[in-house]
Design an enzyme around this catalytic site. Structure first.
Site, PDB file in Angstrom:
ATOM      1  N   GLY A  17       0.819  -1.206   0.000  1.00  0.00           N
ATOM      2  CA  GLY A  17       0.000   0.000   0.000  1.00  0.00           C
ATOM      3  C   GLY A  17       0.848   1.248   0.000  1.00  0.00           C
ATOM      4  N   TYR A 157     -13.720  -3.533   9.751  1.00  0.00           N
ATOM      5  CA  TYR A 157     -12.360  -2.978   9.703  1.00  0.00           C
ATOM      6  C   TYR A 157     -11.764  -2.894  11.100  1.00  0.00           C
ATOM      7  CZ  TYR A 157      -8.732   0.618   9.107  1.00  0.00           C
ATOM      8  OH  TYR A 157      -7.551   1.325   9.118  1.00  0.00           O
ATOM      9  N   ILE A 190      -5.905  10.700  10.619  1.00  0.00           N
ATOM     10  CA  ILE A 190      -4.850  11.118   9.709  1.00  0.00           C
ATOM     11  C   ILE A 190      -5.479  11.601   8.407  1.00  0.00           C
ATOM     12  CG2 ILE A 190      -2.724  10.455   8.526  1.00  0.00           C
ATOM     13  CD1 ILE A 190      -2.547  10.232  11.585  1.00  0.00           C
TER      14      ILE A 190
END
Length: 263
Positions: A17, A157, A190
């Site tokens: 990623g 998640y 973030i």
């Protein structure tokens, strides 16, 4: 001058990623400290190629879809065949698809499990044993504050980030005697490319930053130092740890922020 204990010169690092966001910042941080990079992406070759150019154009770029059956194992085998043993694995790739918890279906669960949990086990299973054989290795996985502060729309998640930490600690305990450390860095709020539109909304930005003791959202580069440290010889006695990089959010909301109470 960079201390030799923090130098990654001569270390080969695979970042999954890596084409944007946290993965991109971590890859740049590792390269800055001398590591040789291999960059993974899925569906963003332009971003990965741009990053490789920033590093001098020598970093290989490889695509793989970790949600597809058999793709992660084939990817790991390809890495070993092409480049030999990896010294550092940054397990950063993940998907985060939000939906009401009561609308979740099997396909939603399966995709998250494959990308966010099974891929970690497959990659470590393939890449960590050669590290242990050579007596040195680093694995750092990207966690999330959601593992301890979950939300219903990200229930799969968040649950898998918690499961990831358990897996990391189990593996860390097994390989610690052979010079391999396995840790997690857990970001808080973030701002990355995927959520930039939300952060451009002043009301959204205020709502988020009001809860964070540091008074601001994080940037990808705020994470890089923790990853670089954990990959260095300076962190050789740290394993099975979860390091939050969240502006203090995991220790509680910012002073003066009162919980909502029903009338």
């Amino acid at each position: 001058m960079t201390s030799s204990r923090f130098s990654l010169k001569g270390r080969r690092a695979l970042v999954t990623g890596a084409s944007s966001g946290i993965g991109r910042a971590v890859a740049l941080g590792l390269a800055e400290h001398g590591a040789e990079l291999i960059l993974h992406h899925f569906g963003d070759e332009a971003g990965a190629r741009e990053l490789a150019e920033m590093m001098g154009g020598k970093a290989p770029v490889i695509e793989a879809d970790f949600t597809r059956q058999g793709a992660t194992e084939a990817f790991a085998n390809d890495i070993l065949d092409q480049f030999g043993p990896i010294d550092i694995l940054i397990a950063n790739a993940a998907i985060e698809r939000r939906m009401p918890w009561n609308d979740i279906d099997e396909a939603h669960i399966a995709a998250h499990v494959a990308s966010n949990f099974a891929a970690l086990l497959t990659l470590t299973g393939k890449l960590v044993p050669p590290m242990a054989e050579r007596g040195w290795g680093r694995v750092v996985a990207t966690g999330s504050i959601m593992a301890t502060r979950p939300r219903t729309e990200t229930i799969v998640y968040a649950s898998l980030k918690a499961a990831q930490l358990t897996a990391v600690r189990a593996i860390a305990r097994d390989v610690a005697p052979r010079g391999v450390t396995v840790n997690v860095v857990s970001p808080g709020a973030i701002e990355i490319e995927a959520n930039a539109a939300q952060y451009s909304d002043p009301a959204f930005r205020r709502a988020v930053t009001a809860k964070i003791p540091a008074g601001r959202q994080g940037q990808p580069q705020d994470l890089a130092g923790a990853f670089v440290f954990l990959c260095s010889d300076a962190a050789s006695y740290i394993t099975g740890a979860n390091i939050p990089v969240d502006g203090g959010w995991s220790i509680g909301d910012a002073p003066g922020v009162l919980p909502q109470v029903a009338d």
